[in-house]
Design a protein around this motif. Structure first.
Motif, mmCIF file in Angstrom:
data_model
loop_
_atom_site.group_PDB
_atom_site.id
_atom_site.type_symbol
_atom_site.label_atom_id
_atom_site.label_comp_id
_atom_site.label_asym_id
_atom_site.label_seq_id
_atom_site.Cartn_x
_atom_site.Cartn_y
_atom_site.Cartn_z
ATOM 1 N N TYR A 1 0.835 -1.195 0.000
ATOM 2 C CA TYR A 1 0.000 0.000 0.000
ATOM 3 C C TYR A 1 0.877 1.255 0.000
ATOM 4 O O TYR A 1 0.704 2.156 -0.814
ATOM 5 C CB TYR A 1 -0.866 -0.071 1.262
ATOM 6 N N SER B 1 -9.292 13.064 -14.963
ATOM 7 C CA SER B 1 -10.379 13.102 -13.996
ATOM 8 C C SER B 1 -11.544 13.931 -14.527
ATOM 9 O O SER B 1 -12.708 13.613 -14.311
ATOM 10 C CB SER B 1 -9.855 13.636 -12.662
ATOM 11 N N ILE C 1 -13.491 11.738 -16.873
ATOM 12 C CA ILE C 1 -14.359 10.803 -16.158
ATOM 13 C C ILE C 1 -15.623 11.520 -15.689
ATOM 14 O O ILE C 1 -16.734 11.043 -15.881
ATOM 15 C CB ILE C 1 -13.608 10.177 -14.957
ATOM 16 N N GLY C 2 -15.450 12.708 -15.115
ATOM 17 C CA GLY C 2 -16.604 13.481 -14.653
ATOM 18 C C GLY C 2 -17.594 13.736 -15.767
ATOM 19 O O GLY C 2 -18.792 13.505 -15.615
ATOM 20 N N TRP C 3 -17.075 14.184 -16.905
ATOM 21 C CA TRP C 3 -17.970 14.476 -18.029
ATOM 22 C C TRP C 3 -18.660 13.224 -18.537
ATOM 23 O O TRP C 3 -19.806 13.276 -18.961
ATOM 24 C CB TRP C 3 -17.211 15.158 -19.170
ATOM 25 N N PHE D 1 -19.804 10.848 -16.897
ATOM 26 C CA PHE D 1 -20.972 10.526 -16.078
ATOM 27 C C PHE D 1 -22.203 11.345 -16.493
ATOM 28 O O PHE D 1 -23.323 10.885 -16.392
ATOM 29 C CB PHE D 1 -20.682 10.780 -14.586
ATOM 30 N N VAL D 2 -21.970 12.590 -16.909
ATOM 31 C CA VAL D 2 -23.112 13.477 -17.157
ATOM 32 C C VAL D 2 -23.484 13.573 -18.631
ATOM 33 O O VAL D 2 -24.542 14.102 -18.965
ATOM 34 C CB VAL D 2 -22.847 14.900 -16.608
ATOM 35 N N VAL D 3 -22.645 13.024 -19.515
ATOM 36 C CA VAL D 3 -22.832 13.301 -20.946
ATOM 37 C C VAL D 3 -24.173 12.787 -21.470
ATOM 38 O O VAL D 3 -24.863 13.466 -22.232
ATOM 39 C CB VAL D 3 -21.644 12.754 -21.777
ATOM 40 N N ALA E 1 -27.069 12.387 -19.949
ATOM 41 C CA ALA E 1 -28.174 13.261 -19.550
ATOM 42 C C ALA E 1 -28.156 14.562 -20.351
ATOM 43 O O ALA E 1 -29.197 15.026 -20.819
ATOM 44 C CB ALA E 1 -28.090 13.556 -18.057
ATOM 45 N N LEU F 1 -26.526 8.761 -12.667
ATOM 46 C CA LEU F 1 -25.174 8.964 -13.210
ATOM 47 C C LEU F 1 -24.853 10.455 -13.253
ATOM 48 O O LEU F 1 -23.788 10.892 -12.804
ATOM 49 C CB LEU F 1 -25.082 8.396 -14.631
ATOM 50 N N ALA F 2 -25.802 11.240 -13.765
ATOM 51 C CA ALA F 2 -25.549 12.671 -13.930
ATOM 52 C C ALA F 2 -25.479 13.378 -12.582
ATOM 53 O O ALA F 2 -24.576 14.189 -12.347
ATOM 54 C CB ALA F 2 -26.636 13.294 -14.806
ATOM 55 N N TYR G 1 -24.618 12.182 -9.744
ATOM 56 C CA TYR G 1 -23.338 11.787 -9.145
ATOM 57 C C TYR G 1 -22.188 12.539 -9.811
ATOM 58 O O TYR G 1 -21.322 13.111 -9.136
ATOM 59 C CB TYR G 1 -23.184 10.279 -9.314
ATOM 60 N N GLY G 2 -22.192 12.571 -11.123
ATOM 61 C CA GLY G 2 -21.125 13.245 -11.872
ATOM 62 C C GLY G 2 -21.050 14.729 -11.555
ATOM 63 O O GLY G 2 -19.959 15.261 -11.315
ATOM 64 N N PHE H 1 -17.664 15.138 -9.253
ATOM 65 C CA PHE H 1 -16.621 15.720 -10.120
ATOM 66 C C PHE H 1 -16.961 17.171 -10.402
ATOM 67 O O PHE H 1 -17.050 17.607 -11.544
ATOM 68 C CB PHE H 1 -16.518 14.934 -11.424
ATOM 69 N N ILE I 1 -8.978 3.166 -3.702
ATOM 70 C CA ILE I 1 -7.753 2.529 -3.205
ATOM 71 C C ILE I 1 -7.870 1.016 -3.316
ATOM 72 O O ILE I 1 -6.913 0.325 -3.624
ATOM 73 C CB ILE I 1 -7.482 2.984 -1.754
ATOM 74 N N GLU J 1 -13.829 3.974 -11.626
ATOM 75 C CA GLU J 1 -14.806 5.013 -11.272
ATOM 76 C C GLU J 1 -16.232 4.485 -11.424
ATOM 77 O O GLU J 1 -17.094 4.743 -10.589
ATOM 78 C CB GLU J 1 -14.601 6.254 -12.141
ATOM 79 N N LEU J 2 -16.479 3.749 -12.496
ATOM 80 C CA LEU J 2 -17.800 3.176 -12.712
ATOM 81 C C LEU J 2 -18.080 2.104 -11.656
ATOM 82 O O LEU J 2 -19.208 1.964 -11.169
ATOM 83 C CB LEU J 2 -17.888 2.578 -14.118
ATOM 84 N N PHE K 1 -19.241 3.630 -8.539
ATOM 85 C CA PHE K 1 -20.636 4.038 -8.695
ATOM 86 C C PHE K 1 -21.588 2.850 -8.529
ATOM 87 O O PHE K 1 -22.551 2.918 -7.783
ATOM 88 C CB PHE K 1 -20.830 4.684 -10.072
#
Lengths: 316, 274
Positions: free
Chosen positions: A10, A32, A35-37, A39-41, A43, B86-87, B89-90, B94, B174, B179-180, B183
């Motif tokens: 670790y 990062s 990844i964020g985008w 999740f929202v794309v 919607a 999903l949205a 959370y995103g 983020f 960790i 990431e998915l 979720f």
């Protein structure tokens, strides 16, 4: 053994990561963000495709006229036609009548009921609350059809009113222009009062009941308590519910369609129903229908701003 | 409470309750009576329920319509929950300035009434029909697609995600989850109550929706329950017993959800003001 081993691996990975992270922090940030985008794309794309793009498309359509798909560019002619169209003006008048009569009645009724229900000494609170909320469970079409029969000429409402001798002959609930509007208003109030009540009840529960106790000690009457304590503290939620109700009333469709079908004449027809008729009942004129659609959007904007203004002024 | 005001309170609340319950009682009672008795104003339960149900099956294609309604409501709910959670959370986990702008922009869509969208959406699906009839006019997909992403639900999930502990996400990363993976394996199981409330709102809205299905579903074998009830109700010589039976069937699922999951139900209705 095992914990020690994990601990070791670790710590090495974290230091390793730290070094890599510092070297590629820019790359890491980009990753990062990606990844964020992601999740929202979905919607964002869906809402743009099925809400924003159609609004843009509707605007282009509102500059065109013709039957069916044979549309020609006419500029702002449709908007000029709107202001001279008697049917449109009638539907606006009807919708505004529903709005300025029904929404205040419903909100005052819901406030009043929730204040009564908020009394901790009240018996059967749960029963009253559930009963008054129950109408919210029905679908708009289902309750509309029920109301249509309840209020028909030989319906149960007339039968009951005549039995208790409140009226001597049946009221033309659905076929008289005045009573038909009343029927629609009664129906909407029945369906939505409990819904608003739930919002007020939960807001009231956040008010410390001791405020009322001390107000009582100071000699404030229940009416004074209502106007000096309850209303000011509930103002944000009253504003919220009145905006929701305004948006709902401005696009009223299901009830009118199923109770009176807009009749008698056009006496109960709403703007939404007019859009529907222009597109799917009469010879379709999608361009003009899109123009009427914009009228609703603009009205919602105006009424929302107005309500914010009214609520804001009282604040000062 | 003085005696007078207490009498007033109970009288008023009892009256309000009676008025609220009466149409329900009338609906249930009428579904057990003959049409003639309903028009006569009979308020007592009868023994005609089975006959009413049988003639309902004879006059309309109840079963296919019921299946359409169930399909549409279930698929819409699953899809809407997936997209919105999903949205939500995103947008929350983020967080970035740009994403917050996009989020506010999406919220604007709540101000656009569906009545204003139906004409352009109908034209849009008309165009889609030519290329892909599978999801064009008169298909269940056309009913589902435009209603499966709503700003309200995204807002609802984002608000609930604010309470979600970030440390769990770190721990999951960790442990080597993607990431998915975080979720699916951590977020979804933890947020069960939020999902339940969201499912109830979406299912109800879809089950009861009328205007868009009316516009887009043209053949009667594609119809949903609200369309069937509306058609029965606009007939010239309505059989009241039969219509009330159909309404009872349409109301039963939502009434059951309400009585079994009352807490989630109310939480769902109030989602936006938490």
């Amino acid at each position: 053994m095992i914990p020690a081993k994990t601990k070791q691996s670790y710590s090495t990975t974290t230091t390793g990561q730290k070094v890599r992270f510092m070297k590629n922090s820019r790359k890491h940030r980009i990753k990062s963000a990606t990844i964020g985008w992601s999740f929202v794309v979905l919607a964002v794309v869906m809402i743009c495709t099925f809400t924003f793009y159609p609004m843009v498309h509707a605007f282009m359509m509102s500059l065109q006229s013709g039957t069916g798909t044979n549309l020609t560019f006419v500029g702002l002619d449709n908007y000029a036609r709107l202001l001279k169209d008697p049917t449109f003006l009638t539907t606006v008048k009807n919708t505004v009548i529903y709005l300025i009569i029904q929404v205040p009645i419903m909100i005052i009724l819901a406030l009043f009921i929730s204040v009564l229900l908020n009394n901790p000494k009240l018996k059967f609170r749960g029963f009253f609350r559930t009963a008054i909320f129950l109408p919210c469970v029905t679908s708009l079409v289902a309750y509309s059809v029920i109301f249509k029969y309840l209020f028909s000429l030989d319906g149960i409402v007339n039968i009951l009113l005549m039995k208790i001798s409140l009226i001597s002959e049946p009221i033309q609930w659905l076929t008289d222009p005045f009573w038909a509007k009343i029927t629609i208003i009664v129906a909407i109030t029945w369906r939505w009062t409990g819904y608003n009540m739930i919002f007020y009840l939960s807001a009231l529960q956040n008010i410390d009941y001791s405020i009322y106790e001390s107000a009582k000690m100071d000699g404030a009457s229940p009416i004074q308590q209502f106007f000096k304590i309850t209303i000011p503290l509930l103002k944000p939620i009253i504003l919220f519910t009145s905006i929701i109700s305004t948006i709902g009333t401005l696009q009223l469709f299901d009830e009118v369609m199923n109770i009176t079908q807009g009749g008698p004449g056009n006496a109960t027809m709403t703007i939404s129903q007019y859009i529907y008729n222009l597109s799917f009942k009469y010879t379709p004129d999608f361009g003009y229908a899109a123009t009427v659609s914009y009228a609703i959007v603009i009205m919602i904007g105006i009424f929302s701003i107005l309500q914010f203004k009214v609520a804001g002024d009282k604040n000062e | 409470m003085s005696k007078l005001s207490s009498i007033f309170t109970y009288t008023f609340l009892s009256l309000a309750s009676i008025v609220s319950i009466f149409p329900f009682l009338w609906m249930v009672v009428s579904s057990t009576n003959k049409s003639v008795d309903v028009t006569k104003g009979r308020l007592l339960p009868g023994s005609h329920l089975l006959e009413n149900f049988r003639s309902l099956l004879d006059t309309v294609d109840l079963i296919p319509v019921l299946i359409n309604s169930i399909k549409i409501a279930v698929i819409t709910t699953l899809l809407a929950l997936l997209i919105a959670s999903l949205a939500g959370y995103g947008f929350e986990i983020f967080k970035s300035k740009m994403k917050d702008y996009v989020f506010s922009f999406l919220l604007l869509s709540m101000m656009i009434p569906f009545a204003a969208l139906m004409v352009p959406l109908f034209r849009m699906f008309g165009t889609i029909s030519e290329a892909a009839p599978m999801i064009g006019i008169d298909t269940l997909a056309a009913v589902i697609l435009p209603t499966s992403a709503t700003a309200f639900l995204i807002f609802f999930f984002r608000q609930s995600t604010k309470m979600f502990p970030r440390e769990i996400i770190e721990a999951g990363r960790i442990d080597g989850l993607s990431e998915l993976g975080v979720f699916i394996r951590i977020y979804i199981p933890t947020m069960k109550t939020t999902y339940a409330a969201a499912a109830i709102i979406t299912f109800m809205a879809s089950w009861n929706s009328y205007l868009w299905p009316l516009v887009v579903l043209q053949s009667s074998e594609k119809h949903t329950l609200p369309l069937l009830i509306s058609n029965l109700g606009s007939g010239y010589s309505p059989d009241f017993g039969v219509i009330m039976t159909a309404i009872v069937i349409a109301t039963l699922p939502t009434a059951l959800i309400f009585f079994i999951l009352q807490k989630h139900f109310v939480a769902g209705m109030m989602g936006s003001v938490k």
